[in-house]
Write an enzyme that holds these catalytic residues in place. Structure first.
Site, short mmCIF file in Angstrom:
data_model
loop_
_atom_site.label_atom_id
_atom_site.label_comp_id
_atom_site.label_asym_id
_atom_site.label_seq_id
_atom_site.Cartn_x
_atom_site.Cartn_y
_atom_site.Cartn_z
N LYS A 196 38.58 7.94 -31.93
CA LYS A 196 38.17 9.33 -31.68
C LYS A 196 37.88 9.53 -30.20
O LYS A 196 37.26 8.68 -29.56
CB LYS A 196 36.91 9.66 -32.49
CG LYS A 196 37.19 9.82 -33.97
CD LYS A 196 35.98 10.36 -34.71
CE LYS A 196 36.24 10.31 -36.20
NZ LYS A 196 35.07 10.69 -37.00
N VAL A 243 38.14 12.34 -40.74
CA VAL A 243 39.46 12.17 -41.35
C VAL A 243 39.39 11.20 -42.53
O VAL A 243 38.51 10.34 -42.60
CB VAL A 243 40.49 11.67 -40.33
CG1 VAL A 243 40.72 12.69 -39.22
CG2 VAL A 243 40.07 10.34 -39.71
N ASP A 294 37.81 6.56 -46.01
CA ASP A 294 37.20 7.24 -47.15
C ASP A 294 36.20 8.31 -46.74
O ASP A 294 35.71 8.34 -45.62
CB ASP A 294 36.46 6.23 -48.02
CG ASP A 294 35.16 5.76 -47.36
OD1 ASP A 294 35.22 5.29 -46.21
OD2 ASP A 294 34.09 5.89 -47.98
N ARG A 305 40.81 6.83 -50.13
CA ARG A 305 41.41 5.68 -49.44
C ARG A 305 42.89 5.52 -49.80
O ARG A 305 43.66 4.98 -49.03
CB ARG A 305 40.67 4.38 -49.82
CG ARG A 305 39.25 4.29 -49.30
CD ARG A 305 38.76 2.85 -49.38
NE ARG A 305 37.31 2.72 -49.30
CZ ARG A 305 36.62 2.65 -48.15
NH1 ARG A 305 37.24 2.74 -47.00
NH2 ARG A 305 35.31 2.52 -48.17
N GLY A 353 37.78 -0.29 -44.94
CA GLY A 353 38.59 0.75 -44.28
C GLY A 353 39.92 0.27 -43.74
O GLY A 353 40.88 1.03 -43.70
N ASP A 367 34.76 5.02 -33.87
CA ASP A 367 34.05 6.30 -33.80
C ASP A 367 32.92 6.15 -32.77
O ASP A 367 33.16 6.27 -31.58
CB ASP A 367 33.56 6.66 -35.20
CG ASP A 367 32.86 8.01 -35.25
OD1 ASP A 367 33.01 8.78 -34.30
OD2 ASP A 367 32.16 8.29 -36.24
P1 IMP Z 1 31.55 3.51 -35.81
O1 IMP Z 1 30.83 4.82 -35.63
O2 IMP Z 1 32.57 3.31 -34.72
O3 IMP Z 1 30.59 2.37 -35.91
O4 IMP Z 1 32.35 3.61 -37.17
C1 IMP Z 1 31.87 3.02 -38.33
C2 IMP Z 1 32.70 3.30 -39.54
O5 IMP Z 1 32.48 4.64 -39.89
C3 IMP Z 1 34.21 3.17 -39.43
O6 IMP Z 1 34.65 1.84 -39.59
C4 IMP Z 1 34.61 4.01 -40.61
O7 IMP Z 1 34.52 3.26 -41.80
C5 IMP Z 1 33.55 5.09 -40.62
N1 IMP Z 1 34.08 6.33 -40.01
C6 IMP Z 1 33.87 6.81 -38.77
N2 IMP Z 1 34.54 7.97 -38.59
C7 IMP Z 1 35.20 8.20 -39.75
C8 IMP Z 1 36.09 9.25 -40.20
O8 IMP Z 1 36.44 10.21 -39.50
N3 IMP Z 1 36.55 9.11 -41.47
C9 IMP Z 1 36.23 8.08 -42.30
N4 IMP Z 1 35.42 7.07 -41.91
C10 IMP Z 1 34.90 7.14 -40.66
MG MG Z 2 34.90 1.29 -42.37
#
Ligand code: IMP
Ligand code: MG
Length: 181
Positions: free
Chosen positions: A130, A152, A158, A164, A43, A102
């Site tokens: 977020k 997003v 992605d 991407r 990402g 996220d």
């Molecule tokens: P986490 O929930 O903070 O652990 O996020 C994990 C991963 O989920 C991020 O590094 C992104 O790759 C993916 N992700 C979370 N939210 C989004 C989004 O809105 N769009 C695309 N990928 C997301």
């Molecule tokens: Mg990621």
């Protein structure tokens, strides 16, 4: 691809202008330390490439690849490291780069894991954060943009490995993003 977006949040010029600002901040903060950037693939790839070329300091780059199963019923919060060995970061000042904060599970796990490798310092830089409540306390020292809790894509982010390569960041149309994880 762009037609799959409900709306564009940040066009390429806006993203790059913000990267100029973050890069200036990072360059100032690390002006007398040797920086090691640790990019979380896939990402952060596009973000990393544009950001590091704006930092006129000697720096090292390492990449980490993880699979996170956040959002899935039983395995929520599980983060699997795809490489056997961690980068050698003993005594180094590391800056973890990721695309988006996220739930925070991924960055919390990465931060914890890298702490075991005895770096001198750890900071986190994300392109997007977020606005939401998080179970895990994860703090990013550098944040590109704060966004609402929407799915997003683009500029490295992605949906099922697509989008991407979109140069902008936008909200994916709801009917296409039915199962974001
Ligand atoms: P986490 O929930 O903070 O652990 O996020 C994990 C991963 O989920 C991020 O590094 C992104 O790759 C993916 N992700 C979370 N939210 C989004 C989004 O809105 N769009 C695309 N990928 C997301
Ligand atoms: Mg990621």
């Amino acid at each position: 691809m762009q037609a799959d977006l409900e709306r564009v949040l940040f066009d390429e010029a806006t993203i790059l202008r913000r990267l100029d600002e973050i890069a200036a901040q990072i360059s100032n903060d690390y002006r007398d330390r040797e920086l090691t950037v640790i990019a979380v693939l896939n990402g952060s790839l596009v973000f990393m490439a544009d950001l590091m070329r704006r930092i006129p300091l000697p720096l090292r780059l390492d990449c980490l690849s993880v699979a996170s199963y956040h959002g899935k019923a039983q395995t929520s919060g599980e983060v699997i490291f795809k490489q056997v060995a961690l980068p050698d970061v003993v005594d180094r000042h590391i800056l973890i780069l990721d695309d988006i904060l996220d739930s925070g599970n991924t960055l919390a796990a990465i931060r914890e894991k890298l702490e075991t490798a005895k770096p001198r310092s750890i900071r986190v830089c994300v392109l997007l954060q977020k606005k939401k409540m998080r179970h895990r306390m994860v703090n990013a020292e550098y944040v590109g943009f704060e966004i609402e809790d929407e799915f997003v894509v683009g500029y490295g982010l992605d949906f099922m490995e697509r989008y991407r390569n979109l140069p902008c960041i936008g909200v994916l149309r709801k009917e296409l993003a039915a199962q974001p994880n």
